[in-house]
Design a protein around this motif. Structure first.
Motif: not given
Length: 627
Positions: A107-112
């Motif tokens: 869901n989006g970029g790194p860390g999501t």
């Protein structure tokens, strides 16, 4: 790149809601052709080795005991440190998606919030271990992929196919074993830094070594990114969603004498990532993870040895300013006995697992006690592996799983294998004790069968694996029932089937190494016949690399057919094709320069509906590591 295949969360995350080049070229070419006919193709990258694996190389994922690759019947891939470093991958899931049979969604970029699918199986159906420490969330179910720092990993083993008879709960789709670096004789420091698109900056440092009876390895990593606008819809803020991560690991071992060794391991990570929670509502996801282990191994005789492990892991997820907190803690105790005599290996293990979830108003815990037996035989071209295990859960009672596998060396190059096995996943504590939970939930169960043909000679490899994995008692969100909520309750109402065939191969032609994989699969809901969400029926990879004038140069193509974002198959995620380029060279005796361009054509595609991907990205890094 040296992928080695065995021989030939947003705030709403918890709400219910060949052998030769001709064969390789034929397989990859056919797949990419088929993909391009359905959508703008795309998918998951490669998974085959650029060099033949060493006959002495051992893996532990198949039986939890070190065994040579050539003694195994299981479908396993190995990723080494050199591959990880040269990949330029932004996260663990991105790297794994370059292996056969692996897809991911984010869901989006790194860390999501990130999900990883092995052979189409749900993310919660993969058991994940860091230096032998199991990591899992008893809220969402499955490992917190987004919070496992790729830069601190030394080696990865991926086992595809159910392994409940060895690992107990969770391993319906497969197992991922992650290992950090172990110190070797001398002293080996390293320092690295890199910059990339979207304001990405990364620094890392560490040291490892061994002196006398003590070995050690320490590492730190810090990464920041201003990010990109992950939600390009009118109902969300048109801003950048930034990300930062701080991670560390330590591994210390003491060789007490020739027969006994003590070892402690620790990995920690603290991530802080932004996400849009509506117009004018920017929230932060705070994710903390640790995996701590203490191990004692003893070689009592030339035939008999034991291993005792005590492990502890934690997965804490919090959102601010929107208030939400979920805290999973796992404690494990594992005692394994191994007896080897000639071609025979007998194992017997006792294991206890204690789970706890705090997710207000939930404060619940449970335990599982298990006994597992295994027998392996390898001689005269025949390989046999038998396993049986019984788990007793404090909530739902007992569950027995088993597996039978056989391999036969048709020739020194060709080998055929076949296996059947069962697995299960216990309901999460959120399934049981949230307002949507019921006491009568049963474990989700699987039955898997597969056959494979593998070829390996020199630098040429080829494999074809046919599999079918049927799951019953799947937990889904149903209508009102006996739970507290009037909105609906969890129930064992669903069934699914993951079936397909995976082709993989590699071949060296002069100074160029080619490698690729093709997955043709049918992940479907058996009750509705519909395709399971966020998984493609076809995905493939093709790559090539070479050395020229002191440089290592490479190109990769990832391709995937269309997917659906919902189980109702109403929202289509278009197929895509990506081209990635990378290069590395030594600019000094102990210093390496790495450059990588991902998604060269700046392809616009989605892994989850309404969530953007990063587009074309560039990364340049430098690392000093004295030899």
């Amino acid at each position: 790149m040296k992928f080695r295949t065995l021989r030939a969360r947003s705030a709403a995350r918890l709400r219910p809601a060949a052998p030769r080049l001709a064969l390789l070229a034929l397989a990859a070419g056919s797949a990419c052709s088929a993909l391009s006919q359905t959508a703008p193709a795309g998918g998951e990258l490669l998974a085959q080795n650029l060099r033949a694996p060493s006959l002495a190389e051992t893996v532990v994922a198949a039986t939890r005991s070190p065994q040579p690759l050539t003694d195994l019947v299981a479908d396993i891939s190995v990723v080494d440190r050199e591959t990880i470093e040269s990949s330029g991958a932004t996260g663990l899931a991105d790297l794994l998606a370059r292996l056969p049979g692996v897809e991911f969604a984010r869901n989006g970029g790194p860390g999501t919030t990130t999900s990883v699918y092995l052979r189409g199986a749900e993310s919660r159906f993969t058991a994940v271990f860091i230096d032998g420490v199991r990591v899992d969330s008893q809220a969402t179910g499955g490992a917190p992929w987004e919070s496992i720092p790729l830069g601190l990993i030394d080696r990865i083993e991926v086992l595809r196919g159910p392994a409940g008879a060895v690992y107990g709960s969770d391993a319906l789709g497969g197992v991922v074993q992650i290992f950090t670096k172990r110190g070797e004789k001398g002293t080996a420091p390293y320092v690295g830094a890199g910059v990339g698109s979207h304001g990405t900056a990364k620094v890392e440092a560490g040291i490892s070594g061994a002196s006398g009876t003590v070995d050690y390895a320490l590492g730190l990593e810090r990464e920041n990114s201003t990010g990109f606008n992950a939600r390009t819809v009118s109902t969300q803020n048109p801003d950048r969603d930034s990300y930062r991560s701080t991670a560390g690991h330590a591994r210390v071992g003491v060789q007490l004498n020739a027969a006994h060794r003590l070892e402690g391991t620790l990995m920690v990570n603290d991530t802080n990532s932004g996400y849009d929670n509506g117009l004018g509502k920017d929230d932060r996801s705070l994710h903390q993870m640790h995996a701590l282990g203490l191990n004692w191994s003893a070689q009592w005789s030339s035939a008999y040895k034991t291993r005792l492990s005590i492990t502890d892991s934690r997965d804490e997820y919090e959102t601010r300013p929107s208030p939400y907190l979920s805290d999973t803690r796992l404690r494990g105790y594992y005692f394994q006995n191994e007896w080897r005599q000639g071609p025979h290996l007998v194992t017997a293990a006792l294991e206890r697992r204690e789970d706890r979830l705090e997710n207000a108003p939930i404060d619940a815990k449970r335990s599982q006690d298990a006994v597992a037996l295994g027998y392996g035989y390898n001689a005269a071209g025949h390989t046999v592996q038998l396993n049986v295990r019984h788990d007793s859960d404090s909530e739902f009672g007992g569950k027995t799983t088993g597996s039978v596998a056989y391999g036969y060396a048709i020739t020194p190059q060709w080998r055929a294998t076949a296996s059947v096995g069962t697995g299960f996943r216990a309901p999460t504590l959120y399934h049981r004790f949230s307002e949507y939970g019921v006491a009568t939930l049963r474990p989700e169960s699987s039955r898997n069968a597969e056959v494979a043909l593998r070829y390996a000679q020199g630098s040429s490899t080829f494999s074809a694996t046919l599999f079918r994995n049927r799951l019953t008692n799947l937990i889904s969100f149903a209508g009102p029932g006996t739970c507290v909520s009037d909105y609906g309750c969890y129930a064992n109402t669903a069934r699914a089937e993951y079936q397909g065939v995976t082709f993989a191969g590699s071949h060296r032609m002069g100074d160029v190494t080619l490698h690729g994989s093709v997955d043709l699969q049918r992940p479907r809901d058996l009750d509705t016949g519909k395709q399971l969400a966020r998984r493609a029926k076809r995905h493939a990879t093709l790559g090539a690399d070479t050395r020229w004038a002191g440089w290592t140069l490479g190109a990769e193509v990832q391709a995937s057919a269309r997917r659906f974002d919902t189980v109702a198959n109403t929202n289509v995620l278009g197929g895509y094709t990506l081209l990635n380029l990378y290069a590395s060279t030594r600019i000094a005796r102990d210093t390496t320069l790495l450059a990588r361009i991902d998604n060269v054509a700046d392809k616009d595609y989605q892994l989850a509906r309404t969530y953007a991907t990063a587009g074309r990205t560039v990364y340049v890094g430098i690392k000093w590591a004295p030899q």
